[in-house]
Design a protein around this motif. Structure first.
Motif, PDB file in Angstrom:
ATOM      1  N   PHE A   1       0.826  -1.206   0.000  1.00 36.99           N
ATOM      2  CA  PHE A   1       0.000   0.000   0.000  1.00 36.99           C
ATOM      3  C   PHE A   1       0.864   1.262   0.000  1.00 36.99           C
ATOM      4  O   PHE A   1       0.557   2.251  -0.673  1.00 36.99           O
ATOM      5  CB  PHE A   1      -0.938   0.002   1.204  1.00 36.99           C
ATOM      6  N   LEU A   2       1.961   1.238   0.771  1.00 36.66           N
ATOM      7  CA  LEU A   2       2.840   2.400   0.813  1.00 36.66           C
ATOM      8  C   LEU A   2       3.487   2.655  -0.547  1.00 36.66           C
ATOM      9  O   LEU A   2       3.608   3.799  -0.995  1.00 36.66           O
ATOM     10  CB  LEU A   2       3.917   2.200   1.880  1.00 36.66           C
ATOM     11  N   VAL A   3       3.894   1.592  -1.220  1.00 39.26           N
ATOM     12  CA  VAL A   3       4.498   1.747  -2.551  1.00 39.26           C
ATOM     13  C   VAL A   3       3.477   2.312  -3.532  1.00 39.26           C
ATOM     14  O   VAL A   3       3.765   3.244  -4.299  1.00 39.26           O
ATOM     15  CB  VAL A   3       5.050   0.394  -3.044  1.00 39.26           C
ATOM     16  N   LEU A   4       2.256   1.755  -3.512  1.00 40.42           N
ATOM     17  CA  LEU A   4       1.221   2.226  -4.441  1.00 40.42           C
ATOM     18  C   LEU A   4       0.827   3.670  -4.148  1.00 40.42           C
ATOM     19  O   LEU A   4       0.620   4.465  -5.077  1.00 40.42           O
ATOM     20  CB  LEU A   4      -0.001   1.314  -4.357  1.00 40.42           C
ATOM     21  N   ALA A   5       0.705   4.020  -2.868  1.00 36.44           N
ATOM     22  CA  ALA A   5       0.334   5.392  -2.528  1.00 36.44           C
ATOM     23  C   ALA A   5       1.406   6.375  -2.975  1.00 36.44           C
ATOM     24  O   ALA A   5       1.102   7.436  -3.540  1.00 36.44           O
ATOM     25  CB  ALA A   5       0.106   5.514  -1.019  1.00 36.44           C
ATOM     26  N   THR A   6       2.669   6.033  -2.748  1.00 34.31           N
ATOM     27  CA  THR A   6       3.754   6.913  -3.190  1.00 34.31           C
ATOM     28  C   THR A   6       3.753   7.055  -4.704  1.00 34.31           C
ATOM     29  O   THR A   6       3.948   8.156  -5.239  1.00 34.31           O
ATOM     30  CB  THR A   6       5.111   6.367  -2.713  1.00 34.31           C
ATOM     31  N   ALA A   7       3.526   5.948  -5.403  1.00 34.58           N
ATOM     32  CA  ALA A   7       3.485   6.003  -6.868  1.00 34.58           C
ATOM     33  C   ALA A   7       2.362   6.910  -7.346  1.00 34.58           C
ATOM     34  O   ALA A   7       2.542   7.722  -8.270  1.00 34.58           O
ATOM     35  CB  ALA A   7       3.313   4.597  -7.435  1.00 34.58           C
ATOM     36  N   GLY A   8       1.181   6.818  -6.717  1.00 34.13           N
ATOM     37  CA  GLY A   8       0.072   7.672  -7.122  1.00 34.13           C
ATOM     38  C   GLY A   8       0.345   9.141  -6.857  1.00 34.13           C
ATOM     39  O   GLY A   8       0.030  10.004  -7.681  1.00 34.13           O
ATOM     40  N   VAL A   9       0.963   9.434  -5.708  1.00 34.72           N
ATOM     41  CA  VAL A   9       1.270  10.827  -5.374  1.00 34.72           C
ATOM     42  C   VAL A   9       2.281  11.399  -6.366  1.00 34.72           C
ATOM     43  O   VAL A   9       2.103  12.513  -6.899  1.00 34.72           O
ATOM     44  CB  VAL A   9       1.815  10.916  -3.934  1.00 34.72           C
ATOM     45  N   VAL A  10       3.355  10.678  -6.628  1.00 31.14           N
ATOM     46  CA  VAL A  10       4.395  11.173  -7.538  1.00 31.14           C
ATOM     47  C   VAL A  10       3.850  11.309  -8.957  1.00 31.14           C
ATOM     48  O   VAL A  10       4.155  12.284  -9.660  1.00 31.14           O
ATOM     49  CB  VAL A  10       5.625  10.236  -7.503  1.00 31.14           C
ATOM     50  N   ALA A  11       3.023  10.358  -9.390  1.00 33.17           N
ATOM     51  CA  ALA A  11       2.430  10.467 -10.730  1.00 33.17           C
ATOM     52  C   ALA A  11       1.556  11.716 -10.835  1.00 33.17           C
ATOM     53  O   ALA A  11       1.587  12.422 -11.856  1.00 33.17           O
ATOM     54  CB  ALA A  11       1.614   9.214 -11.041  1.00 33.17           C
TER      55      ALA A  11
ATOM     56  N   LEU B   1      -6.140   8.878  -2.755  1.00 27.36           N
ATOM     57  CA  LEU B   1      -6.483   9.314  -1.396  1.00 27.36           C
ATOM     58  C   LEU B   1      -7.152   8.193  -0.607  1.00 27.36           C
ATOM     59  O   LEU B   1      -6.903   8.040   0.603  1.00 27.36           O
ATOM     60  CB  LEU B   1      -7.403  10.532  -1.460  1.00 27.36           C
ATOM     61  N   ALA B   2      -7.991   7.408  -1.274  1.00 28.09           N
ATOM     62  CA  ALA B   2      -8.614   6.268  -0.599  1.00 28.09           C
ATOM     63  C   ALA B   2      -7.557   5.257  -0.176  1.00 28.09           C
ATOM     64  O   ALA B   2      -7.655   4.648   0.904  1.00 28.09           O
ATOM     65  CB  ALA B   2      -9.647   5.618  -1.518  1.00 28.09           C
ATOM     66  N   LEU B   3      -6.547   5.054  -0.995  1.00 30.66           N
ATOM     67  CA  LEU B   3      -5.464   4.140  -0.653  1.00 30.66           C
ATOM     68  C   LEU B   3      -4.699   4.634   0.573  1.00 30.66           C
ATOM     69  O   LEU B   3      -4.367   3.855   1.483  1.00 30.66           O
ATOM     70  CB  LEU B   3      -4.516   4.004  -1.849  1.00 30.66           C
ATOM     71  N   ILE B   4      -4.428   5.948   0.619  1.00 33.29           N
ATOM     72  CA  ILE B   4      -3.745   6.517   1.782  1.00 33.29           C
ATOM     73  C   ILE B   4      -4.614   6.369   3.031  1.00 33.29           C
ATOM     74  O   ILE B   4      -4.124   6.025   4.120  1.00 33.29           O
ATOM     75  CB  ILE B   4      -3.402   7.991   1.521  1.00 33.29           C
ATOM     76  N   GLY B   5      -5.915   6.638   2.889  1.00 34.83           N
ATOM     77  CA  GLY B   5      -6.822   6.452   4.017  1.00 34.83           C
ATOM     78  C   GLY B   5      -6.860   5.009   4.479  1.00 34.83           C
ATOM     79  O   GLY B   5      -6.947   4.731   5.688  1.00 34.83           O
TER      80      GLY B   5
ATOM     81  N   ALA C   1       6.558   5.360 -10.547  1.00 40.58           N
ATOM     82  CA  ALA C   1       5.706   6.426 -11.088  1.00 40.58           C
ATOM     83  C   ALA C   1       6.438   7.211 -12.169  1.00 40.58           C
ATOM     84  O   ALA C   1       5.861   7.521 -13.228  1.00 40.58           O
ATOM     85  CB  ALA C   1       5.263   7.358  -9.964  1.00 40.58           C
ATOM     86  N   ALA C   2       7.711   7.556 -11.921  1.00 37.40           N
ATOM     87  CA  ALA C   2       8.464   8.314 -12.922  1.00 37.40           C
ATOM     88  C   ALA C   2       8.643   7.510 -14.205  1.00 37.40           C
ATOM     89  O   ALA C   2       8.495   8.042 -15.314  1.00 37.40           O
ATOM     90  CB  ALA C   2       9.827   8.712 -12.344  1.00 37.40           C
ATOM     91  N   ALA C   3       8.944   6.219 -14.063  1.00 37.61           N
ATOM     92  CA  ALA C   3       9.148   5.384 -15.250  1.00 37.61           C
ATOM     93  C   ALA C   3       7.858   5.224 -16.049  1.00 37.61           C
ATOM     94  O   ALA C   3       7.859   5.329 -17.286  1.00 37.61           O
ATOM     95  CB  ALA C   3       9.695   4.016 -14.829  1.00 37.61           C
ATOM     96  N   LEU C   4       6.750   4.987 -15.345  1.00 37.48           N
ATOM     97  CA  LEU C   4       5.477   4.819 -16.049  1.00 37.48           C
ATOM     98  C   LEU C   4       5.031   6.118 -16.715  1.00 37.48           C
ATOM     99  O   LEU C   4       4.508   6.105 -17.838  1.00 37.48           O
ATOM    100  CB  LEU C   4       4.412   4.329 -15.072  1.00 37.48           C
ATOM    101  N   THR C   5       5.208   7.245 -16.011  1.00 35.66           N
ATOM    102  CA  THR C   5       4.833   8.530 -16.601  1.00 35.66           C
ATOM    103  C   THR C   5       5.657   8.820 -17.843  1.00 35.66           C
ATOM    104  O   THR C   5       5.140   9.293 -18.867  1.00 35.66           O
ATOM    105  CB  THR C   5       5.019   9.661 -15.573  1.00 35.66           C
ATOM    106  N   GLU C   6       6.955   8.542 -17.777  1.00 32.60           N
ATOM    107  CA  GLU C   6       7.824   8.799 -18.919  1.00 32.60           C
ATOM    108  C   GLU C   6       7.511   7.876 -20.093  1.00 32.60           C
ATOM    109  O   GLU C   6       7.498   8.295 -21.248  1.00 32.60           O
ATOM    110  CB  GLU C   6       9.286   8.623 -18.485  1.00 32.60           C
ATOM    111  N   ALA C   7       7.232   6.592 -19.788  1.00 32.51           N
ATOM    112  CA  ALA C   7       7.036   5.615 -20.867  1.00 32.51           C
ATOM    113  C   ALA C   7       5.619   5.641 -21.431  1.00 32.51           C
ATOM    114  O   ALA C   7       5.426   5.524 -22.644  1.00 32.51           O
ATOM    115  CB  ALA C   7       7.367   4.215 -20.354  1.00 32.51           C
ATOM    116  N   LEU C   8       4.617   5.800 -20.561  1.00 34.76           N
ATOM    117  CA  LEU C   8       3.221   5.652 -20.993  1.00 34.76           C
ATOM    118  C   LEU C   8       2.416   6.937 -20.917  1.00 34.76           C
ATOM    119  O   LEU C   8       1.275   6.967 -21.359  1.00 34.76           O
ATOM    120  CB  LEU C   8       2.528   4.580 -20.133  1.00 34.76           C
ATOM    121  N   GLY C   9       2.994   8.007 -20.337  1.00 32.61           N
ATOM    122  CA  GLY C   9       2.226   9.235 -20.131  1.00 32.61           C
ATOM    123  C   GLY C   9       1.693   9.839 -21.410  1.00 32.61           C
ATOM    124  O   GLY C   9       0.554  10.304 -21.474  1.00 32.61           O
ATOM    125  N   SER C  10       2.502   9.832 -22.467  1.00 33.07           N
ATOM    126  CA  SER C  10       2.060  10.440 -23.728  1.00 33.07           C
ATOM    127  C   SER C  10       0.952   9.643 -24.398  1.00 33.07           C
ATOM    128  O   SER C  10       0.296  10.138 -25.313  1.00 33.07           O
ATOM    129  CB  SER C  10       3.247  10.576 -24.683  1.00 33.07           C
TER     130      SER C  10
END
Length: 760
Positions: A21-31, A636-640, A307-316
């Motif tokens: 959960f901590l990894v997923l929450a951090t990924a969502g925040v950074v994305a 936010l639900a994940l963080i909660g 998050a950075a890798a996914l945003t860079e690779a799939l964001g566009s």
């Protein structure tokens, strides 16, 4: 180091779900933060790039044809001048689409305000009917170089030889005509001229406009546009999307940091014996701190890198404007730096909150000190004792008492759980406000669905009869919109005369009252801010060489022209100019009518004499915000959820000390389970109530402030429906109770000794 790693590995195996959960929450925040950065770059940099490369004009003045605009080159602070160029207003048609345009005659490509060719070529005397279209106009007409444009009502045709980008205001149907460059010979009947001024100091824009009006005379000025207005318009909804993502991303980052802090603090209380053993075998306080710090920094780093890798690779590849923004951002100079700084900043923030909690672990003594048997807050309160005497189920009373006995700890848990819920309430309010724009546009300053400009050959009566002949047209309000110079002559605003005293135009008012008497008007927030006036003041403006004095009696919600609009009735304007006739008609349609279908019928019925456009709804440009809001709510639900699991674990551990005592007084395992479930649900309920009490006013304030800063004005915020808020609260409370049921039931069926490891 081996012992540290082995302990960290053992702890990871024990708390896999929490780590995930901590990894997923951090990924969502950074994305979220990276997408916000991309939108800010996309909103600002493309226009700035075009303006710089084109050596854009800081001031663009539309003047009458006889005006001696060449005098403007001698003004102080003017670096270079574009024009004056002859202009003519035309309507162009291609592939079934029509658009109003400004035909601008220029023999050579300008040095100041130079169009940047994106396809095709520049004008050539060998093609006397050739034109170059500004990009937004070309997209509206679905044309490319080589296509032919027609001028409705005439036999004239124009050939598109190129498409160009420009830093001037872009084409907006029914509001801003598109820009077309042509040879001077193609502008056969000019009705004005345009001049661009590039200044040595852009900060002197207002002064330059004043000097230009003084030199040419107010009667010669038709319209003034500045580089600040063009930039704000180009940024438009993209900047708003970036602000929303940035705000919620930062809020989610703070919530995630607090959730990590709470999780570590709770785990430290539950691992006092283990920490004491580590110190007894030789671990220093610094090593104990590093165990927790490195472990959670690893989780944060993994989520940030993902998050950075996914945003860079799939964001566009994200559909719509978000994907386009990421694609443009990836080509900007600061892209690599932002891609590094944003994740690092998020990891460092989480590391700082982790360090504060881990520092407590370093202070645990090697020999645990037994906790007092009585809780900090003492025994049952009088209300709780009376509730037991009134035969309220013991599980409910003891559960509520357990949740709020340790007030400092309980307040911390409620506060950490409140933050993500509060942000969810704000996000739902933003969603509801967008729905209000689309579902009830008449309450948001858009009472009409179609805007029609009639050919000058039609009289007012003929035009209205033609429009009202359609069965789905409820009302056709005649009107006129002209540019007016503000006091001080530093800018122009939109002066509108809509409706008549007998059939008033239905303005959406947020303050004051409707304009009913002579010389009364309503104004947008942008105009009030520009002129530093308020409802009740009188304002003077100049239309051509005629002064117009109006009494502002109300503030209307104005989504157009950044709110720099003052509106009165057509009859009031005719009092100053008896020969004034309507130039456009705003159409109200019957409920359920399709604006595009009605527009098609009117265009056919007009036989080339009507130019019909649907009124642009600002919410149409905010459609990507829905997906953004959903994604943010999920993060936010994940963080909660992380904070909720932490609270449940702490409550279960604290209940182990009282387990034998509760069984000794006759409580069954089911009742003991209900105590923990009630304590968890009570904490969630308190967090929901605080989130609603703070979130709804905060959401209204944030949305109204955004409306005020954009010129639309306050009064557009719409809170979620009571049913939706009730659903949110019920989901939080019932979800908390459901999550607590299983671990509480397992703990209630154990027979535990009252050891130090069981003491919270």
């Amino acid at each position: 180091m081996r012992a540290t790693l082995r302990w960290a590995h053992s702890d990871l195996r024990t708390h896999r779900g929490e780590a995930l959960f901590l990894v997923l929450a951090t990924a969502g925040v950074v994305a979220s933060l990276l997408l916000a950065t991309a939108l800010f770059g996309y909103a600002t940099n493309p226009w700035q790039r075009i303006f710089t490369q084109a050596r854009g004009a800081h001031v663009t003045l539309h003047t009458t044809a006889p005006a001696d605009a060449a005098k403007l080159a001698g003004l102080d602070g003017v670096e270079s001048v574009a024009g004056p160029y002859p202009t003519a207003a035309v309507t162009l048609a291609a592939r079934g689409s029509r658009a109003s345009a400004e035909l601008r005659g220029t023999a050579e490509q300008p040095g100041t305000g130079r169009p940047l060719i994106t396809s095709g070529r520049w004008l050539d005397p060998g093609t006397p009917d050739g034109v170059v279209l500004e990009g937004s106009l070309a997209r509206a007409l679905l044309t490319t170089p080589g296509d032919t444009l027609t001028v409705p009502g005439t036999a004239r045709t124009l050939t598109v030889v190129g498409v160009a980008d420009s830093a001037e205001p872009r084409y907006r149907p029914g509001e801003q005509p598109g820009l077309v460059w042509a040879l001077p010979s193609a502008v056969t009947d000019p009705d004005g001229q345009v001049t661009g001024l590039r200044l040595t100091d852009p900060a002197d824009t207002g002064y330059a406009v004043q000097r230009a009006v003084t030199v040419l005379g107010a009667g010669a000025i038709g319209e003034v546009s500045t580089w600040q207005q063009a930039r704000a318009e180009a940024q438009g909804d993209n900047r708003l999307l970036g602000q929303v993502l940035g705000l919620f991303g930062l809020g989610a980052l703070v919530a995630a940091g607090f959730a990590v802090h709470g999780a570590i603090s709770t785990r430290i209380r539950g691992h006092l014996r283990d920490i004491s053993v580590l110190k007894a075998i030789g671990f220093t306080p610094g090593q104990v701190v590093r165990v927790f710090l490195l472990q959670h920094l690893g989780y944060a780093l993994l989520g940030a890198v993902a998050a950075a890798a996914l945003t860079e690779a799939l964001g566009s590849g994200i559909p719509g404007r978000l994907g386009e923004a990421v694609g443009v951002w990836q080509g900007l100079p600061g892209h690599t730096l932002a891609l590094f700084v944003v994740p690092v900043g998020a990891v460092l923030f989480i590391g700082a909150t982790t360090g504060l909690a881990a520092w407590r672990a370093g202070r645990v003594p090697p020999v645990p000190v037994p906790r007092p048997a009585a809780p900090e807050a003492g025994g049952l309160a009088g209300v709780a004792r009376r509730a037991l005497g009134a035969r309220v189920p013991p599980a409910l009373v003891l559960g509520w008492h357990k949740a709020f006995t340790r007030r400092r700890r309980a307040l911390g848990t409620v506060a950490r759980l409140t933050l993500p819920l509060l942000l969810i309430v704000v996000a739902l309010s933003a969603w509801t406000t967008i729905d209000r724009f689309q579902g009830s546009p008449e309450r948001m300053g858009l009472p009409t669905a179609l805007s029609v400009r009639a050919d000058t050959s039609l009289s007012d009566g003929e035009a209205r009869a033609l429009l009202e002949r359609d069965p789905q047209v409820a009302a056709a309000h005649p009107g006129v919109e002209v540019a007016a110079l503000v006091p001080g002559q530093t800018a122009t605003i939109a002066l509108r005369g809509y409706g008549t005293h007998q059939e008033p135009y239905p303005f959406a008012l947020a303050e004051g009252r409707a304009a009913r008497g002579p010389d009364e008007a309503v104004a947008g927030q942008g105009l009030l801010d520009l002129l530093h006036v308020q409802v009740g003041d009188w304002v003077r403006m100049t239309v051509g060489d005629r002064p117009q004095i109006l009494h502002i009696v109300g503030r209307s919600i104005e989504p157009e022209n950044a709110g720099r609009t003052i509106s009165t009735s057509l009859d009031t304007l005719r009092g100053n100019d008896p020969d004034l006739r309507p130039t456009l008609y705003q159409l109200q349609l019957d409920p359920g009518a399709d604006p595009r279908a009605v527009a098609d019928r009117l265009t056919g019925a007009g036989d080339g004499l009507l130019d019909v456009h649907t009124v642009t709804n600002p919410a149409d440009g905010l459609s990507p915000l829905r997906a953004v809001v959903l994604g943010l709510i999920a993060v936010l639900a994940l963080i909660g959820l992380i904070e909720l699991l932490t609270a449940i674990g702490g409550t279960v551990r604290e209940g182990e000390r009282d387990l034998l005592a509760l069984k000794a007084i006759g409580l069954s395992p089911r009742q003991i389970t209900a105590i923990t479930v009630t304590a968890t649900a009570g904490t969630a309920l308190a967090a929901v109530l605080v989130a609603l009490a703070l979130g709804l006013p905060l959401a209204h304030w944030l949305i109204d402030e955004q409306g005020r800063s954009s010129g639309i004005g306050a009064g557009i915020a719409q809170g979620p429906s009571p049913a939706l808020l009730l659903l949110l609260g019920a989901a939080a409370v019932l979800g908390a109770a459901a999550l607590a049921a299983l671990p509480a039931a397992r703990a209630a069926r154990r027979r535990l000794a009252d050891t130090l490891s069981a003491v919270a």
